[in-house]
Design a protein around this motif. Structure first.
Motif, PDB file in Angstrom:
ATOM      1  N   ASP A 168     -15.846-138.273 -26.120  1.00 24.21           N
ATOM      2  CA  ASP A 168     -15.248-139.384 -26.861  1.00 24.21           C
ATOM      3  C   ASP A 168     -13.727-139.218 -26.857  1.00 24.21           C
TER       4      ASP A 168
ATOM      5  N   GLU B   9     -26.604-141.630 -28.241  1.00 26.83           N
ATOM      6  CA  GLU B   9     -26.888-140.374 -28.948  1.00 26.83           C
ATOM      7  C   GLU B   9     -25.653-139.469 -28.930  1.00 26.83           C
ATOM      8  N   HIS B  10     -25.385-138.799 -30.049  1.00 32.33           N
ATOM      9  CA  HIS B  10     -24.187-137.962 -30.163  1.00 32.33           C
ATOM     10  C   HIS B  10     -24.485-136.501 -29.855  1.00 32.33           C
ATOM     11  N   TYR B  11     -23.494-135.844 -29.240  1.00 29.96           N
ATOM     12  CA  TYR B  11     -23.618-134.426 -28.878  1.00 29.96           C
ATOM     13  C   TYR B  11     -22.329-133.691 -29.192  1.00 29.96           C
ATOM     14  N   ASP B  12     -22.451-132.385 -29.452  1.00 26.87           N
ATOM     15  CA  ASP B  12     -21.253-131.596 -29.745  1.00 26.87           C
ATOM     16  C   ASP B  12     -20.675-130.991 -28.461  1.00 26.87           C
TER      17      ASP B  12
ATOM     18  N   ARG C 187     -16.463-134.546 -29.984  1.00 28.74           N
ATOM     19  CA  ARG C 187     -17.403-135.661 -30.101  1.00 28.74           C
ATOM     20  C   ARG C 187     -17.784-136.142 -28.698  1.00 28.74           C
ATOM     21  N   ASN C 188     -19.063-136.249 -28.443  1.00 29.71           N
ATOM     22  CA  ASN C 188     -19.555-136.692 -27.144  1.00 29.71           C
ATOM     23  C   ASN C 188     -20.750-137.604 -27.378  1.00 29.71           C
ATOM     24  N   TYR C 189     -20.967-138.543 -26.464  1.00 34.21           N
ATOM     25  CA  TYR C 189     -22.079-139.471 -26.686  1.00 34.21           C
ATOM     26  C   TYR C 189     -22.686-139.914 -25.355  1.00 34.21           C
TER      27      TYR C 189
END
Length: 246
Positions: free
Chosen positions: A165, A138-141, A130-132
């Motif tokens: 995250d 905005e969320h990123y993989d 999980r990354n933001y």
């Protein structure tokens, strides 16, 4: 009690319970070839060539001041995209599928419990998956972060820095995750603790919330909580859980 008797006793306890909680640390993932932190071959011992100690490089203030150096360290030392679930992860997923295991509480950020099939996983320290964006949320993989052309990944929408995250040093745990973990531990019939030295707080303090009389500790070295446990096994967690779960 010899090791075989301990294993048989452990097996009986598991067979007789449908309210088990597992609390694990870095030692659960070392059998997937992900280094732990504090052992002789761990991250803290093998990262002496860097300009700063790992605790500094993985801190909030270092990330804010030196995002390039943070990401260089993070991508090379903290992320193992090829890692696969090991026997411990698989055994725990099987226990949950059988309706015996109510929750996995983990200090790991690798997502291997979910990859093995576990559904109710409480990640105390977050997840690399999980990354933001710190600016717009905005969320990123993980692939977005790792495959970014720039060392420090930027948001496609607003250009802000994308961060993992994960809980860095100097940051607090997610209180919702912590309270849920306390709830599961305090209501558990059986608490299995594995692959953790139980020296990092507040996570290690979770064991204090257990009120039952079936505390099992599996770790290759001794922990400060060994004296409280009903069964202590110093062996491979994958081997032990595979034997017990079958």
């Amino acid at each position: 009690m010899d090791e075989l008797k301990k294993l048989e006793e452990f097996k009986k306890i598991v067979e007789g319970s449908d309210n088990i909680v597992f609390f694990g640390g870095a030692g659960v993932s070392t059998e997937s070839n992900i280094p732990d932190f504090r052992s002789a071959s761990g991250l803290y011992s093998t990262s002496q060539k860097t300009s700063y100690p790992p605790e500094v490089m993985l801190s909030h203030s270092f990330f804010i001041k030196h995002p390039e150096e943070f990401y260089e360290f993070y991508k090379s030392k903290m992320v193992y995209r090829d890692a696969k679930p090991n026997a411990a992860h698989i055994a725990l997923a099987k226990l949950e599928e059988q309706g015996k295991l109510k929750a996995v509480i983990t200090q790991n950020i690798d997502g291997l419990h979910q990859a093995a099939g576990s559904k109710n996983v409480l990640e105390l320290h977050g997840s690399i998956h999980r990354n933001y964006c710190m600016k717009c949320g905005e969320h990123y993989d993980l692939d977005y972060v790792m495959d970014s052309k720039e060392l420090v990944p930027k948001c496609e929408k607003c250009g802000g820095i994308v961060r993992p995250d994960v809980v860095l040093y100097e940051e607090s745990l997610d209180m919702d995750v912590l309270y849920k973990s306390i709830h599961y531990v305090s209501n558990a019939d059986v608490l299995i603790v594995g692959g953790t030295s139980l020296v990092v707080y507040p996570a290690a303090g979770l064991v204090d919330y257990y009120k039952g009389g079936k505390l099992i500790l599996i770790n290759k070295t001794s922990t400060p909580y060994d004296y409280k446990a009903n069964i202590v096994i110093h062996d491979s967690i994958g081997k032990v859980l595979s034997y017990v779960v079958g």
